[in-house]
Scaffold this motif. Structure first.
Motif: not given
Ligand code: C2G
Length: 128
Positions: A77-83, A85, A87, A104-106
């Motif tokens: 999930k962290v990578n998906d959120i970054k890859e 973008d 919200d 902390s990511y979205c």
């Protein structure tokens, strides 16, 4: 563009799934669904009736869904959120609190589940 992500098995699609997808999409412009692979379903101890390919095909035909990606691990999930973008991550409130570590990511939002319907209840109803 405000991108939303949600995850699930989405087997035997029903009104509860559609209600979730509709509300998730209403929070942004683009909805990505991470659909559990057959391998990940084993890890979740879930047995889907439809194959990953069929569940993906069905989800891609739903008007609220803009993209379907495979969900193969709890850790992606962290990578998906970054890859992508992302919200906001949206999940039904049966998961409440479980994804707070992603705050902390979205944004992380849990929506009330649709009462009285579930894939397992459908399976039980058919087999009775
Ligand atoms: N859902 C709902 N109302 C129902 C049934 C399901 O709102 N009556 C929601 C769930 O809360 C979830 C989504 O629909 O957000 C998909 O549900 P499942 O296919 O059962 O997915 P699940 O096994 O919860 O997998 O990493 C997260 C997991 O992959 C979620």
């Amino acid at each position: 563009m405000k991108k939303i992500v949600t995850y699930g098995t989405y087997d035997l699609i029903h009104a509860g799934h559609i209600n979730l997808l509709r509300r998730a999409k209403s929070m942004g412009d683009y909805l990505i669904v991470g659909i559990s692979t057959d391998h990940f379903n084993k890890i979740k101890n879930k047995q889907a009736y439809h194959s990953f390919e069929d569940r993906k095909l069905i989800l891609e035909s739903i008007r609220y869904v803009d993209m379907v990606i495979p969900e193969d691990s709890w850790k992606q999930k962290v990578n998906d959120i970054k890859e992508f973008d992302i919200d906001t991550l949206v999940m039904g409130d049966d998961w409440i609190g479980k994804f707070d570590y992603l705050k902390s990511y979205c944004n992380v939002i849990y929506l009330p589940r649709t009462k009285g319907i579930s894939t397992s209840e459908i399976k039980r109803g058919i087999s009775d």
